[in-house]
Structures are given as C-alpha cells and as structure tokens.
Design a protein around this motif. Structure first.
Motif, PDB file in Angstrom:
ATOM      1  N   PHE A 128       0.000  -1.081   0.061  1.00 48.31           N
ATOM      2  CA  PHE A 128      -0.099  -0.089   0.012  1.00 48.31           C
ATOM      3  C   PHE A 128       0.840   0.778  -0.058  1.00 48.31           C
ATOM      4  O   PHE A 128       2.067   1.482   0.083  1.00 48.31           O
ATOM      5  N   GLY A 129       0.160   2.241  -0.516  1.00 49.26           N
ATOM      6  CA  GLY A 129       1.448   3.586  -0.841  1.00 49.26           C
ATOM      7  C   GLY A 129       0.495   4.050  -1.648  1.00 49.26           C
ATOM      8  O   GLY A 129      -1.234   4.716  -1.679  1.00 49.26           O
ATOM      9  N   SER A 130       1.299   5.490  -2.041  1.00 48.60           N
ATOM     10  CA  SER A 130       0.515   6.390  -3.138  1.00 48.60           C
ATOM     11  C   SER A 130       1.354   6.834  -4.336  1.00 48.60           C
ATOM     12  O   SER A 130       2.334   6.619  -3.887  1.00 48.60           O
ATOM     13  N   ALA A 140       6.168   7.446  -6.441  1.00 52.79           N
ATOM     14  CA  ALA A 140       5.286   6.787  -5.441  1.00 52.79           C
ATOM     15  C   ALA A 140       6.083   6.076  -4.925  1.00 52.79           C
ATOM     16  O   ALA A 140       6.933   6.197  -4.718  1.00 52.79           O
ATOM     17  N   SER A 141       5.813   5.471  -3.504  1.00 50.59           N
ATOM     18  CA  SER A 141       5.969   5.313  -2.050  1.00 50.59           C
ATOM     19  C   SER A 141       4.678   4.028  -1.770  1.00 50.59           C
ATOM     20  O   SER A 141       3.637   4.197  -1.644  1.00 50.59           O
ATOM     21  N   TRP A 142       5.736   3.084  -1.574  1.00 50.47           N
ATOM     22  CA  TRP A 142       5.068   1.914  -0.767  1.00 50.47           C
ATOM     23  C   TRP A 142       5.999   0.850  -0.054  1.00 50.47           C
ATOM     24  O   TRP A 142       6.685   1.208   0.348  1.00 50.47           O
ATOM     25  N   ILE A 143       4.760   0.163   1.109  1.00 49.52           N
ATOM     26  CA  ILE A 143       5.802  -1.019   1.655  1.00 49.52           C
ATOM     27  C   ILE A 143       5.800  -2.020   0.965  1.00 49.52           C
ATOM     28  O   ILE A 143       4.428  -2.680   0.506  1.00 49.52           O
ATOM     29  N   GLU A 144       7.450  -2.628   0.618  1.00 45.60           N
ATOM     30  CA  GLU A 144       6.887  -3.517   0.568  1.00 45.60           C
ATOM     31  C   GLU A 144       7.443  -4.581   0.849  1.00 45.60           C
ATOM     32  O   GLU A 144       9.002  -4.613   1.655  1.00 45.60           O
ATOM     33  N   HIS A 145       7.649  -6.145   0.527  1.00 48.81           N
ATOM     34  CA  HIS A 145       8.864  -6.962   1.584  1.00 48.81           C
ATOM     35  C   HIS A 145       9.070  -5.996   3.018  1.00 48.81           C
ATOM     36  O   HIS A 145      10.512  -6.537   3.348  1.00 48.81           O
ATOM     37  N   GLY A 146       8.667  -5.577   3.734  1.00 47.22           N
ATOM     38  CA  GLY A 146       8.015  -5.322   4.573  1.00 47.22           C
ATOM     39  C   GLY A 146       9.217  -4.207   5.142  1.00 47.22           C
ATOM     40  O   GLY A 146       9.368  -3.809   5.586  1.00 47.22           O
ATOM     41  N   VAL A 147       9.613  -3.372   3.468  1.00 46.91           N
ATOM     42  CA  VAL A 147      10.550  -2.540   3.385  1.00 46.91           C
ATOM     43  C   VAL A 147      10.232  -1.274   2.452  1.00 46.91           C
ATOM     44  O   VAL A 147       9.018  -1.441   2.280  1.00 46.91           O
ATOM     45  N   ALA A 148      10.499   0.306   2.824  1.00 44.01           N
ATOM     46  CA  ALA A 148       9.604   1.827   2.653  1.00 44.01           C
ATOM     47  C   ALA A 148      10.674   1.355   1.040  1.00 44.01           C
ATOM     48  O   ALA A 148      11.974   1.883   0.984  1.00 44.01           O
ATOM     49  N   TYR A 149       9.846   1.795   0.225  1.00 39.06           N
ATOM     50  CA  TYR A 149      10.301   2.005  -1.397  1.00 39.06           C
ATOM     51  C   TYR A 149       9.121   3.142  -1.406  1.00 39.06           C
ATOM     52  O   TYR A 149       8.438   3.914  -1.337  1.00 39.06           O
ATOM     53  N   SER A 150      10.706   4.011  -2.420  1.00 34.51           N
ATOM     54  CA  SER A 150       9.753   5.193  -3.284  1.00 34.51           C
ATOM     55  C   SER A 150      10.752   4.927  -4.398  1.00 34.51           C
ATOM     56  O   SER A 150      11.890   5.090  -4.671  1.00 34.51           O
TER      57      SER A 150
END
Lengths: 158, 558
Positions: free
Chosen positions: A98-100, A110-120
């Motif tokens: 989930f993110g934006s 774009a920013s989101w959480i995946e694999h327990g990590v915050a990506y942008s």
C-alpha cells in the motif's frame, strides 16, 4: 526503528537482469540489507548507480538511472522513524503493498511498503509533460520493478 | 511548483530582476507558525517536528525568504504582480508545505498538497546564490533540475531548480554539510518556474513509508543558527541520571517565568541519526530554584525509558530551547550516562509485530515499551500467532459500556478507560454489534493492563500476551493443547499455555445467533451481500475474524 525485511524466495530473482547488470552495480546490489527492486527494462541500467552506504548498518539503497532525458531514482529504507502523532496512513494498493502516487514539481513519485521495506520511486523528465513521463508511465515502471537480490539473497550479512 | 505567467526561460532574462531585498533585520520571530498558509491556499499542518536537527541552512547566505510561489505575488494563483515584488523578499516566513495541489500527500490534512517548502534567496536574481548541502551525504541522483543527497541514515534532501550549468557536484560524490551544489535559478527542465529553491526532506516514516515530511521547522532552526537569531541562550543543568529518573532544570533568561521545552536525546547528541529524542516541559516546582533563578517552576524529570534498560550504557544529551525559538543549548553536566538492568519479562507468549506499520497502528513504542533480552531468553518464550494488523473494538448493543478487543476470533475485555489509554486504543472507533453476535465469540483473557514488548538481538519485536485457546476457534493456535480453553481467570500475568477456567466455550458459540446476527459489514466474510455461502453466520463470523488475525503469515525473516 528497524524494519524487518521479508525476503522473496530465490526463485523470484530476476536472473536475466542480474546477468545483464554491470558488475559494479551488481556488487552494490549484493550488499543491500533490503530486497533490491530495479526496473525490469535493462536499458535503465546502462547509465546507473546504486548506493549502499559503507556502514555496518546501512539504511537500504538508492538507485539512480537515466534513459534519454528521463531520470529514475529509487530509494528503499529499513530505518523507520516512529512519530506517534502521525500514526498509520495505509494509502492505496501499490504493487503487493500500500502507498501513494504523487507529483512533485513535475517529478512523479510513488511510495509504498513491500517486503516489509519502504520503497520510493521518482521519475523526472526534462519535459515533464511529455507522454513518456506521465502518470501511466510511472505506474508501468513501478509495476515492472523486479527483484534482483540483496545481501540475504546471496547469503551475505543480514 | 510555480509555473510563471512567463512561459519560457528566455523571457525571464529580459526582466530586470534586480529588486534588492527590502528586508532589514529579521523580526522576532521571523517566521509564521508551521501550518499557517496563505489564506485560501489550502490546509497546512502544524508540524513542529524538526526532522533534520542541526542541519545546515540550504542556502549559503542569508537573508532568505521561504514563502509561496504559486499563491504569492507573481504566482499562478497569486494576487498579481511580479515574482520580484518586495513583499516576496521580506519577513515573516510562511509555510507552504501542504499548500493546495491535486497530488497525493499522505501527511497533509486533505491527503493532497505541496510536498516541500519554496525558498527564495536574498534577491530576485538568477544564478547568483549557492544552494549548499544541508547535511553530509552522497549525491544519489542528479536530474534535469534536481539534485538529491542521501545521508547514511537514509534521509534524503532534495534541491530543485538549480541551474545545471553551475552544478559543482557529480553523481555519487560525498558531500559535507555546507558544500556548494548548484546556484538557485528558475530551471524546471523545459518549462521555467520562478527563481527559488524547492526544498524537500524525504524519509522513512513508520506507518506511512518513504515520504516527504515538513521541512519548515528544520529550516527555521537552521536559519536561526545561520543568522545568529535569538536572544540570550537558555540555561540549566542535568542534575540526575539514575535508573529511577533523569532530572534537572532549565530556564530562558529572556522570559524567566515561562516554562521552556527540554529535549533529551538518548544514544547520541541532537542530530545523530541513531539518537532518540524526547521533549519534556521544564515546569516542575522546585523550591531550591526560587532563590537561584527568582522563579520556582523550572524543574524537569523523565523516567528512564524501558527500551534503554538493557544493561548497556547509553549517553543522554539534554538541551533547552529558548521560549521564542532559536537553537537549543546543551545543559551543564550534559551528556551523562544511564546504565540500567532490564526489567523482568512477564510470563506469557510472544506475538510478532511484523512491521512498523502494524507497530504504528497499535501505537506501540519500542522506546517506551520494549524490554531487550538475549536471544535464548527470547527463544524460551513460546511464540504464538502474529499480532493482527490493528485493534478492532466492539461493544454489545445490550451493554454499551463494555468494550471488547476482537482478537483472532476471541473477544477480550478492555477493563476500563485506564487500560484503553495505556494501549492507546481509540474508543471512538468501537463498533456496536448485536449481543448475540458478540456473545458468539469465545471470551479470551482480558487485555493486559499495558502493552509490553520484547526484542532480542534481531529486529523482530514481539508483544507479550496471553495464549488464547478454544476448541471452537479453528485453526487453533499451535501452542494450544487439544481440548483446552483460554485462561480467563483475569490474572494479568497470564500463564504460558493459557489453560484455565474459562467455562465451556461451546456454550458461547453454539448456535446462539440467528442469521440476522451476522457480523457487521467489514468484520467477517459472511457479511458480504449476496453471499451464497452455506456456512452459518455464527460459525463463519468468529472464524472469519480468527482467520483475519491469522492472515498475516510470515515469509522468510532475515
């Protein structure tokens, strides 16, 4: 606080992209303390750098790639700052998390959480109104990110 | 973003941008509060957090004037005039983080807004003023009109609209705070903007992700340091740093009766990315200060956070703020060390809190609530199912005053507002269910008086809790023996195994509810409209909740 990366299975590694990635970039990938997501299109790797701090506790990685007049930046972090007054903002579905999606001074983000990590991901173009730099392109780029490795994936430090 | 009425770069050079700053000495304060945006320019956020303490102001020289480009003079939605109007080059500063935009911004009140702060240099002159690095880091990206610098802790500073033909850094270069990067200009790639620095701070916020945070108060603090603003420095001392409490006093000589804010940083000085800061008010009455300071209520005290009671020495640095802003000053006898034995871990099972998002949703604090243990001790605590994504609260329409936490198919009593407060439960979110629906769920143990978390040497954090067992709830927790019930004897200490005198769970869930008592929307699969499921609502509801609680299955943990 530290996020706990949840590593994808080795079978999900984009082996073909790894084989085509520059050696220096791949060496940095394999030091990353979080799963490294990179564009599936190898053209983005021709003029690219991946930064993993030479630190016993690196935060994650920062990737920068250029293609034509477009610049792509990816940040991944496991060092989360907990601010009680902010709480949890779940956002919208992005990839498996989930993110934006947003735009910042013409830079699409774009920013989101995946694999327990915050990506942008940030996509910046000389002509930020060009069709090659619109929202659909960013979403396509984000959807097309592939898992190329990280320290745990190659049996390194976790 | 502030696209000018003038659409091309060349036209700007024809305008004599030579208006000098009309600003004299900076007023005190020199800035409007955070969140106070220009009228009709959107809803700001009163974010006082200094996300980058001790950072360097991102322009080499002052004065400088952060304010709106779009809604200010000469802006697309402004009152008219020119970007070079004197009003744009004068105090007070004005926040424009979260200013109206149609772009998602999760930290803005409306969910949309401007992601950073627009900063004008001293005068309306192109390519004259240097943008400098706010903090040490590596140049992680250079775009057509942006430079990103990422610190070793992962915080990213974005510098936009520099003139790339003045760029003096390269991709991958290591910078120190204050190093020149590029000159302020109106560069926005193919389209011009006004002459300004668009400045972002982007960092990983638990519960949200890697997002743009408000840079406003960080800029205020950095500018105060750059320009030497502020009056007499606050004074005070750190007098006690024992395991019971950390205490001292602080006062601002400029406002001797006022209570000042005191920052305590654990693990390093302010600005250290590994340090954790806590702010308290120095307003405790101290008779001994009356004579010394001429005013009595200037003491401060703080209990040693549980997270630091790990048997290891931790430095604590203490700073006092002036009552009217300015740079915080470290108190006498600071830093000190605290070294305290960990408190005992209460009996129970451990439940993995699998992500910072879930930690944030539950409002847990590793700093205040985590007991650090060695790995064998952690391993000896039986691991139960993972903690659910967030608290779900319900009450029965027959007993509105009783609040229950719905947890993995069980209802667990929240025994009073103090316990709800200790868990930071938002009682306003409590849903009202039919009595039959609620009673259909087996009763688990009451919620413990306060959350206690535990962590070994790894990153995983666990909640210490009671084991919940009931033969009607399937799949059962792997720790549950067959044919047992949950311990509902109210013992807050709990007991591993959780087998107790909870009564016959079968009587709690054996067909007491009718179809009309199906779970409310969103609380169970059987509530879906048009579901042709054959399963009875009574059985499916609790099961759905249980499955919801068990749904967060882990993959490989590093």
């Amino acid at each position: 606080m530290l996020r706990v990366p949840q590593w994808p299975p080795t079978s999900e590694l984009a082996q073909e992209l790894r084989a085509r990635a520059p050696a220096s970039l791949l060496a940095a990938v394999d030091r990353s303390p979080v799963p490294v997501l990179l564009p599936g299109d190898p053209s983005w790797l021709a003029r690219a750098d991946l930064y993993v701090p030479e630190d016993p506790q690196p935060f994650g990685y920062a990737f920068a790639g250029a293609l034509d007049e477009r610049h792509l930046s990816i940040h991944a972090s496991r060092f989360a700052t907990l601010l009680p007054h902010i709480g949890h903002v779940r956002g919208d579905p992005v990839r498996s998390g989930f993110g934006s999606f947003s735009v910042n001074e013409g830079v699409r983000t774009a920013s989101w959480i995946e694999h327990g990590v915050a990506y942008s991901v940030d996509l910046e173009c000389f002509d930020h109104e060009a069709p090659t730099c619109d929202d659909a392109v960013l979403r396509e780029l984000v959807a097309g990110l592939v898992y190329v490795g990280g320290a745990a994936a190659v049996g390194g430090a976790r | 973003m502030s696209r000018l009425h003038l659409g091309v770069l060349g036209m700007l050079s024809l305008v004599a941008l030579t208006v000098s700053s009309s600003a004299g000495a900076a007023p005190d304060p020199f800035y409007l509060p955070p969140g106070d945006l220009l009228p009709a320019s959107g809803d700001g956020v009163a974010e006082f957090t200094v996300f980058a303490p001790s950072m360097r102001y991102p322009l080499e020289l002052g004065p400088s004037f952060p304010n709106s480009q779009v809604y200010g003079n000469g802006g697309l939605h402004g009152p008219g005039g020119s970007q070079c109007d004197a009003v744009n080059y004068d105090y007070p500063w004005r926040d424009n983080y979260c200013e109206t935009r149609t772009w998602d911004m999760p930290l803005c009140p409306s969910g949309q807004g401007h992601q950073g702060q627009d900063v004008r240099p001293a005068t309306c002159e192109n390519r004259k003023y240097w943008i400098v690095a706010s903090a040490a880091g590596q140049v992680s990206s250079i775009g057509s009109y942006s430079v990103y610098v990422t610190t070793p802790a992962g915080q990213r500073f974005d510098y936009l609209h520099g003139a790339l033909d003045t760029l003096v850094v390269s991709q991958g270069q290591q910078l120190q705070a204050g190093d020149p990067i590029v000159m302020v200009s109106n560069n926005m790639g193919q389209t011009a903007t006004s002459i300004h620095l668009h400045y972002n701070i982007k960092q990983d916020i638990a519960g949200v992700g890697y997002v743009y945070v408000s840079p406003y108060m960080s800029l205020v603090a950095a500018y105060s340091a750059l320009m030497g603003l502020g009056d007499k420095a606050p004074v005070g001392a750190l007098e006690m740093s024992g395991c019971e409490r950390i205490a001292g006093w602080a006062q601002d000589p400029d406002t001797p009766e006022a209570a000042v804010a005191v920052d305590l940083y654990f693990g390093g000085p302010a600005g250290d990315p590994n340090a954790v800061g806590v702010q308290v008010k120095a307003d405790l009455p101290r008779e001994d200060l009356c004579v010394l300071l001429g005013s009595c209520d200037h003491g401060f005290a703080l209990d040693v956070p549980v997270g630091l009671r790990d048997g290891q020495p931790h430095p604590v640095h203490v700073y006092a703020h002036g009552s009217e802003g300015g740079e915080a000053v470290q108190l006498e006898l600071s830093p000190a060390m605290v070294e305290c034995a960990p408190p005992p871990v209460p009996a129970g099972v451990r439940r993995w809190v699998i992500s910072p998002e879930i930690l944030a949703t539950w409002n847990f604090s590793p700093f205040w609530q985590v007991i650090h243990v060695d790995d064998p001790t952690l391993a000896a605590i039986p691991e139960s199912r993972d903690l659910a994504e967030g608290p779900v609260l319900a009450r029965s329409d027959a007993e509105l005053e009783q609040i229950w936490l719905i947890d993995g198919g069980f209802r667990r009593h929240v025994q009073g507002p103090e316990i709800a407060a200790a868990w930071s439960l938002d009682l306003a979110t409590t849903a009202t269910w039919s009595a039959a629906t609620l009673q259909a769920l087996p009763e688990g143990t009451p919620l413990r008086p306060a959350p206690i978390l535990v962590q070994g040497t790894g990153a995983a954090i666990y909640l210490i809790d009671d084991l919940q067992c009931d033969p009607e709830v399937q799949p059962a927790d792997p720790l549950c023996p067959e044919d047992v019930t949950t311990d509902t004897d109210g013992d807050p200490g709990g007991s591993v195994g959780g087998i107790g005198n909870g009564g016959d769970p079968g009587s709690d869930s054996s067909g007491a509810a009718s179809g009309s008592d199906a779970l409310p929307p969103g609380y169970g699969a059987n509530s879906e409209a048009g579901c042709g499921c054959d399963t009875s609502p009574v059985a499916a509801g609790p099961l759905a909740l249980l499955l919801g609680g068990l749904g967060l299955r882990r993959r490989r943990r590093s």
